[in-house]
Each structure stands twice: as structure tokens, then as C-alpha cells.
Design a protein around this motif. Structure first.
Motif, short mmCIF file in Angstrom:
data_model
loop_
_atom_site.label_atom_id
_atom_site.label_comp_id
_atom_site.label_asym_id
_atom_site.label_seq_id
_atom_site.Cartn_x
_atom_site.Cartn_y
_atom_site.Cartn_z
N LEU A 117 1.09 -1.20 0.07
CA LEU A 117 0.12 -0.24 -0.10
C LEU A 117 0.89 1.43 0.44
N ILE A 118 0.56 2.15 -0.88
CA ILE A 118 1.36 3.13 -1.19
C ILE A 118 0.62 4.53 -1.21
N ALA A 119 1.55 5.86 -0.42
CA ALA A 119 1.08 6.99 -0.70
C ALA A 119 1.95 7.93 -0.96
N GLY A 120 1.60 9.19 -1.28
CA GLY A 120 2.66 10.24 -1.55
C GLY A 120 3.23 10.75 -0.85
N LYS A 121 4.87 10.67 -1.10
CA LYS A 121 6.43 10.60 -0.14
C LYS A 121 5.46 11.90 1.39
N ASP A 122 5.18 12.98 1.00
CA ASP A 122 4.16 13.61 2.57
C ASP A 122 3.01 13.69 3.31
N SER A 190 2.21 8.64 -7.36
CA SER A 190 2.74 9.64 -7.54
C SER A 190 2.58 11.45 -8.08
N ARG A 191 1.19 11.45 -8.81
CA ARG A 191 0.77 12.89 -8.75
C ARG A 191 0.02 13.58 -8.34
N GLY A 192 -0.40 12.46 -6.92
CA GLY A 192 -1.50 12.84 -5.74
C GLY A 192 -3.03 13.33 -6.05
N GLU A 193 -3.47 12.24 -7.16
CA GLU A 193 -4.71 11.50 -8.37
C GLU A 193 -5.10 11.08 -7.57
N ALA A 194 -4.57 10.66 -5.84
CA ALA A 194 -5.39 9.47 -5.20
C ALA A 194 -4.22 9.37 -3.86
N ILE A 198 -2.19 0.79 -4.26
CA ILE A 198 -1.75 -0.82 -4.65
C ILE A 198 -1.11 -1.30 -5.20
N VAL A 199 0.30 -1.75 -5.27
CA VAL A 199 1.42 -1.30 -6.06
C VAL A 199 2.52 -2.44 -5.94
N TYR A 200 2.83 -3.23 -6.98
CA TYR A 200 4.25 -3.93 -6.25
C TYR A 200 5.06 -3.43 -6.11
N ARG A 201 5.80 -3.77 -4.57
CA ARG A 201 6.84 -3.17 -3.96
C ARG A 201 8.07 -2.63 -5.06
N THR A 202 8.50 -3.51 -6.06
CA THR A 202 9.57 -2.34 -7.01
C THR A 202 9.02 -1.43 -7.92
N ASP A 203 6.99 -1.40 -7.66
CA ASP A 203 7.47 0.13 -8.37
C ASP A 203 7.68 0.98 -7.67
N ALA A 204 7.10 0.89 -6.28
CA ALA A 204 7.26 1.76 -5.27
C ALA A 204 8.83 2.45 -4.97
N ALA A 205 9.67 1.61 -5.21
CA ALA A 205 10.89 1.65 -4.91
C ALA A 205 11.79 2.46 -6.49
N SER A 206 10.57 1.88 -7.81
CA SER A 206 10.89 3.04 -8.29
C SER A 206 10.65 4.00 -8.31
N ASP A 207 9.79 5.25 -7.63
CA ASP A 207 8.98 6.29 -7.70
C ASP A 207 10.20 7.02 -6.41
N PRO A 208 10.25 7.92 -6.43
CA PRO A 208 10.97 8.53 -5.20
C PRO A 208 9.76 9.55 -4.26
N ALA A 209 8.13 10.34 -5.23
CA ALA A 209 7.46 10.92 -5.44
C ALA A 209 6.17 10.21 -4.04
N ARG A 211 5.44 6.56 -1.12
CA ARG A 211 5.97 6.03 0.03
C ARG A 211 5.21 4.77 0.44
N ILE A 212 6.03 3.59 0.98
CA ILE A 212 5.26 2.55 0.99
C ILE A 212 4.56 2.68 2.94
N VAL A 213 3.17 2.31 2.67
CA VAL A 213 2.36 2.81 3.96
C VAL A 213 2.72 1.52 4.83
N GLY A 214 2.41 -0.11 4.17
CA GLY A 214 2.40 -1.32 4.72
C GLY A 214 2.74 -2.10 3.36
N ALA A 215 3.33 -3.55 3.75
CA ALA A 215 2.93 -4.45 2.97
C ALA A 215 1.69 -5.61 3.49
N PHE A 216 1.26 -5.91 2.29
CA PHE A 216 0.01 -7.24 2.13
C PHE A 216 1.04 -8.03 2.62
N PRO A 217 0.38 -9.43 3.29
CA PRO A 217 0.60 -10.47 4.11
C PRO A 217 0.92 -10.71 2.96
#
Length: 264
Positions: A117-122, A190-194, A198-209, A211-217
Motif C-alpha cells: 500500500l503506497i501514499a504520496g511521500k508527504d 505519485s501525482r497526488g490524484e489518489a 496498491i502496487v508492487y514493492r518494485t514499483d514503489a521503489a522506482s518512484d521517489p514521489a 512511500r510504502i505505508v505497509g506490505a500485504f501479508p
């Protein structure tokens, strides 16, 4: 911020995607040297780096078309000329295998991944993922949850399965912004439109904009496996060489740095 009304579905015209990818493939085959790869969108960063490394070492080149595995499988079924398919899940590889569109002996389970689960970096959203967690509340009064299409895109299917397992899918189903592939879901956050996605961990790692809120079991969804195979119509001798390179220790760091688990 973009406001959504109802379930917002990002849909591209499959015909346009096919034509664009077919153009790449036809050009490569006409040149008679490039290895044409159809790869899940989530592989872009790592596979681009690996392809560039292979080119430096061998002088040989690839042409890679990235899209949702579902779209790529349908292109293969429609007869697009290509050499290698790397899917983000097993069912779409099974789909083309059942139609005898891959070389069975070449198939392998290549990579593993995780969904997060991801959110914007801020963003100040703080959630602990677990049974009955308040995902809808975290979305706010009108926020959307960005995901790949839950019927077709592997990351979307894994995400829906996880939310169902955790008992929260019904509370957010009407607040999901479905994207045509996982990278577009990433872009919405990343653009703040949502506010969440929910993305792959690898996608989150590719975008500095983001951050990972948490991982799904891991037990909340089917195992995330990326199978790879040569297409049955491929006659390019360099295709097997590229597959061998991708499975070699030389390519492993490119994928591990993005967060993939190299299985084969």
C-alpha cells in the motif's frame, strides 16, 4: 487534485496498444537482429537496465514492449511477432500456453514480488495492514484507491484478493480507481490524484514521489510469480541467449535492486 466520480477506470484502446507494439516487433524482425520482448509493465526499470547491460556485453539489442500482462497475452493470441513473454502472473502465461503459443520447455518461474500500500511521500496517512483495517477511512471523504484493473491486471487481482482476505474489499470497492496497468496506478498516487494505491514493492521503489505505508501479508493473496517463456513462433537464435543472460548472475542485481526475488 483530480476529483473522481464513481469508479474511475483508466482504459486505453487495445487496438492502439497492439498497433504500437506490433510496429516495434515488425521493425525488429525486419532488422533481423533485435530480440523482441513482451514484458509486464512492473518490470520496466530492472529489465531496461538488464537489457542495456546485455547490449554492452554482447553488442546485441532488444526491443521491449511493456504493458499489462493481460494486454500482452491478447496481443500474442492475436499473432503479434515477438520472441519472449514475461508475465506478472501465472494465469496469463497459462492462457497463452493453453493455446500452444509458447515453447513449453522454455517456460520457467523467473521472479517473485510483493504488493504494498503506497501514499504520496508527504502524506501523513498511517495504517497497519491487518484484518478489518480502516482503509476506507484513510481515503477520506472523496479519495480513491488506485489499483490495476481487478479483473485483468495481475497487481489488481492480487490487491483485490488481499483486501477480500482482510475483510475490507466491500468497504472500498466503490472507491477504487482502476488503471490499465500497475504503473498507471503508481502514477495516480505519485501525482497526488489518489491518496493511496496498491502496487508492487518494485514499483514503489522506482518512484521517489511515493512511500510504502505497509506490505500485504503473503498469505492474503496467491503467490506473486513472474513466469518467462519463448514464444512458439520465435526463430531468433539470440532470444534463448537473452533468456540465459536474464537467468545468469550478471542480471540478478538489476532485479534485486528493484526488490524482485530472483527464482530461477
Amino acid at each position: 487534485m483530480l476529483r473522481f466520480r464513481g469508479t474511475f477506470v483508466l482504459v486505453s484502446t487495445l487496438t492502439a496498444l497492439f498497433v504500437a507494439s506490433a510496429g516495434i516487433a515488425h521493425q525488429a524482425m525486419a532488422q533481423g537482429k533485435d530480440v523482441v520482448v513482451l514484458a509486464a509493465a512492473s518490470l520496466k526499470n530492472a529489465l531496461d537496465e538488464a537489457s542495456a547491460d546485455w547490449a554492452r556485453k554482447t553488442g546485441k539489442t532488444t526491443r521491449i514492449s511493456y504493458a499489462a500482462s493481460s494486454a500482452l497475452a491478447r496481443q500474442i493470441e492475436a499473432g503479434i511477432p515477438a520472441d519472449i513473454f514475461i508475465s506478472a502472473d501465472v494465469p496469463w502465461m497459462d492462457h497463452v500456453a493453453e493455446r500452444k503459443l509458447i515453447k513449453p520447455a522454455s517456460r520457467s518461474d523467473y521472479l517473485g514480488n510483493q504488493i504494498v500500500l503506497i501514499a504520496g511521500k508527504d502524506s501523513r496517512i498511517d495504517l497497519r495492514i491487518g484484518k478489518g483495517f480502516d482503509l476506507r477511512g484513510a481515503l477520506g471523504s472523496d479519495g480513491r484507491l488506485a489499483m490495476g484493473s481487478v479483473e485483468a491486471v495481475p497487481a489488481g487481482k492480487y490487491g483485490k484478493a488481499a483486501l477480500e482476505y482482510l475483510g475490507v474489499w466491500s468497504s472500498v470497492a466503490d472507491r477504487v480507481a482502476q488503471a490499465e496497468n500497475v504503473r498507471m496506478a503508481l502514477t495516480l498516487v505519485s501525482r497526488g490524484e489518489a491518496p493511496l494505491g496498491i502496487v508492487y514493492r518494485t514499483d514503489a521503489a522506482s518512484d521517489p514521489a511515493v512511500r510504502i505505508v505497509g506490505a500485504f501479508p503473503a498469505d492474503s493473496h496467491p503467490a506473486i510469480i513472474y513466469p518467462m517463456a519463448l514464444l512458439s513462433t520465435s526463430a531468433n537464435p539470440d532470444a534463448q541467449a537473452f533468456v540465459d543472460y536474464l537467468k545468469s548472475p550478471a542480471a540478478k542485481p538489476f532485479f534485486e535492486r528493484q526488490g524482485f526475488a530472483v527464482l530461477n
